[in-house]
Design a protein around this motif. Structure first.
Motif, mmCIF file in Angstrom:
data_model
loop_
_atom_site.group_PDB
_atom_site.id
_atom_site.type_symbol
_atom_site.label_atom_id
_atom_site.label_comp_id
_atom_site.label_asym_id
_atom_site.label_seq_id
_atom_site.Cartn_x
_atom_site.Cartn_y
_atom_site.Cartn_z
ATOM 1 N N ASP A 93 0.817 -1.212 0.000
ATOM 2 C CA ASP A 93 0.000 0.000 0.000
ATOM 3 C C ASP A 93 0.852 1.263 0.000
ATOM 4 O O ASP A 93 0.574 2.211 -0.739
ATOM 5 C CB ASP A 93 -0.929 -0.019 1.221
ATOM 6 C CG ASP A 93 -1.853 1.185 1.248
ATOM 7 O OD1 ASP A 93 -2.592 1.395 0.274
ATOM 8 O OD2 ASP A 93 -1.824 1.931 2.238
ATOM 9 N N VAL A 97 0.805 4.266 -2.898
ATOM 10 C CA VAL A 97 0.544 5.681 -2.596
ATOM 11 C C VAL A 97 1.643 6.560 -3.183
ATOM 12 O O VAL A 97 1.375 7.615 -3.778
ATOM 13 C CB VAL A 97 0.429 5.895 -1.072
ATOM 14 C CG1 VAL A 97 0.402 7.387 -0.737
ATOM 15 C CG2 VAL A 97 -0.823 5.214 -0.535
ATOM 16 N N ALA A 100 1.326 6.717 -6.973
ATOM 17 C CA ALA A 100 0.182 7.546 -7.372
ATOM 18 C C ALA A 100 0.524 9.029 -7.377
ATOM 19 O O ALA A 100 -0.177 9.829 -8.005
ATOM 20 C CB ALA A 100 -1.000 7.280 -6.445
ATOM 21 N N ARG A 101 1.611 9.403 -6.703
ATOM 22 C CA ARG A 101 2.026 10.810 -6.657
ATOM 23 C C ARG A 101 2.997 11.177 -7.775
ATOM 24 O O ARG A 101 3.442 12.326 -7.854
ATOM 25 C CB ARG A 101 2.686 11.103 -5.304
ATOM 26 C CG ARG A 101 1.730 10.988 -4.117
ATOM 27 C CD ARG A 101 2.490 11.104 -2.812
ATOM 28 N NE ARG A 101 1.605 10.975 -1.655
ATOM 29 C CZ ARG A 101 2.028 10.686 -0.430
ATOM 30 N NH1 ARG A 101 3.337 10.493 -0.209
ATOM 31 N NH2 ARG A 101 1.169 10.582 0.568
ATOM 32 N N ALA A 117 0.845 6.219 -12.514
ATOM 33 C CA ALA A 117 0.272 6.886 -11.341
ATOM 34 C C ALA A 117 -1.239 6.688 -11.290
ATOM 35 O O ALA A 117 -1.807 6.409 -10.222
ATOM 36 C CB ALA A 117 0.615 8.374 -11.365
ATOM 37 N N ASP A 118 -1.895 6.822 -12.432
ATOM 38 C CA ASP A 118 -3.346 6.612 -12.479
ATOM 39 C C ASP A 118 -3.698 5.179 -12.081
ATOM 40 O O ASP A 118 -4.651 4.943 -11.328
ATOM 41 C CB ASP A 118 -3.879 6.901 -13.885
ATOM 42 C CG ASP A 118 -3.898 8.390 -14.213
ATOM 43 O OD1 ASP A 118 -3.819 9.202 -13.267
ATOM 44 O OD2 ASP A 118 -3.978 8.731 -15.405
ATOM 45 N N ALA A 120 -1.974 3.157 -10.197
ATOM 46 C CA ALA A 120 -1.714 2.949 -8.772
ATOM 47 C C ALA A 120 -2.805 3.561 -7.905
ATOM 48 O O ALA A 120 -3.107 3.046 -6.817
ATOM 49 C CB ALA A 120 -0.360 3.545 -8.400
ATOM 50 N N SER A 121 -3.397 4.641 -8.380
ATOM 51 C CA SER A 121 -4.405 5.339 -7.573
ATOM 52 C C SER A 121 -5.761 4.639 -7.593
ATOM 53 O O SER A 121 -6.628 4.952 -6.774
ATOM 54 C CB SER A 121 -4.574 6.780 -8.071
ATOM 55 O OG SER A 121 -5.161 6.801 -9.365
ATOM 56 N N THR A 122 -5.943 3.692 -8.511
ATOM 57 C CA THR A 122 -7.264 3.068 -8.664
ATOM 58 C C THR A 122 -7.277 1.582 -8.337
ATOM 59 O O THR A 122 -8.303 0.927 -8.520
ATOM 60 C CB THR A 122 -7.780 3.259 -10.104
ATOM 61 O OG1 THR A 122 -6.834 2.702 -11.030
ATOM 62 C CG2 THR A 122 -7.978 4.735 -10.417
ATOM 63 N N SER A 124 -6.375 -1.621 -5.497
ATOM 64 C CA SER A 124 -6.141 -1.918 -4.083
ATOM 65 C C SER A 124 -4.932 -2.826 -3.932
ATOM 66 O O SER A 124 -4.564 -3.549 -4.870
ATOM 67 C CB SER A 124 -7.364 -2.608 -3.483
ATOM 68 O OG SER A 124 -7.505 -3.920 -4.024
#
Length: 258
Positions: A93, A97, A100-101, A117-118, A120-122, A124
């Motif tokens: 996790d 995070v 995603a940045r 990044a996209d 990773a942000s969507t 789990s």
């Protein structure tokens, strides 16, 4: 007080005694830790599957490089290190995070960073762990086998691995005993290139070029292309795009400097 990284490692191993047994030390030694000692991070990562970034974020949240390395090589080292981490195991996790940045730009590589990044942000941690299992482990075998020997000969532990070991010995690089994977695994090769580019393993530009041309260029681009098209790939489709584009840039750069 025990920190979060050490707690996760103990939990993953099944207790302090089992963690100590796996890395070959006594239980009282582990009991005395407040966090994983720097010299034990690689071993603990290998036997628990907990990323070194999660075990010791103070050491690995930013890639360590030698003082005299220029900005271009620092960027190369970090790119290789990111790929090595994602190829070695499913990202936890904390790493998702951080990914995603990432910020992209108008270049092809920048666009690949933005897509990663996209992704990773969507997703789990549980979903990406299942995806990694299906892609690289599987029941019997995964959809992809990320080894030079397999891509170059159709079999594991063949001549490409022997040639790689000879070249690694010439550079003074030894296999970590707790790592069960052969050295021609894509994650290991990316980690080696990160160490060379970042100056952690002293090597000339020619030595870096030879390592790339002999052991990465002949096959790893195909692995990343296969990753982009793999049935089980979701998050790792963007990893494949990033890896393929980055290796194309590396190949062109080494050609220009040859």
């Amino acid at each position: 007080m025990r920190d979060a990284g050490l707690s996760r490692a103990i939990q993953a191993a099944g207790g302090q005694a089992e963690l100590a047994r796996r890395i070959g030390i006594t239980q009282p030694s582990v009991s005395s830790w407040n966090r994983v000692p720097a010299e034990r991070v690689v071993a603990v990562e290998a036997v628990t599957g907990i990323s070194r970034i999660e075990l010791r974020p103070d050491l690995y949240s930013e890639l360590a490089v030698a003082d005299d390395v220029d900005d271009v090589d620092i960027g190369r080292a970090r790119e290789y290190a990111l790929l090595a981490t994602l190829l070695a195991r499913a990202p936890p996790d904390m790493l998702l995070v951080q990914i995603a940045r990432l910020h992209g730009d108008a270049t092809p590589l920048g666009s690949a960073h933005a897509r990663l990044a996209d992704a990773a942000s969507t997703i789990s941690p549980a979903a990406v762990e299942r995806e990694y299992f299906d892609l690289f482990i599987g029941l019997g075998r995964g959809e992809l086998l990320p080894y030079a020997s397999f891509y170059l000969t159709g079999f594991l532990n063949e001549r490409p691995l022997s040639r790689l070991r000879q070249d690694l010995a010439a550079l003074g690089i030894e296999r970590v005993e707790t790592n069960s994977e052969p050295e021609d695994h894509a994650a290991t090769l990316c980690e080696i290139m990160a160490a060379l580019a970042g100056g952690r393993v002293p090597a000339s530009a020619d030595a870096q070029r030879l390592m790339f041309e002999r052991h990465i260029a002949p096959w790893m681009g195909r692995l990343f292309a296969d990753m982009e098209n793999a049935t089980a790939a979701n998050f790792y489709r963007s990893v494949g795009s990033l890896g393929r584009l980055f290796l194309e840039i590396e190949a062109e750069a080494f050609t220009l400097t040859n």
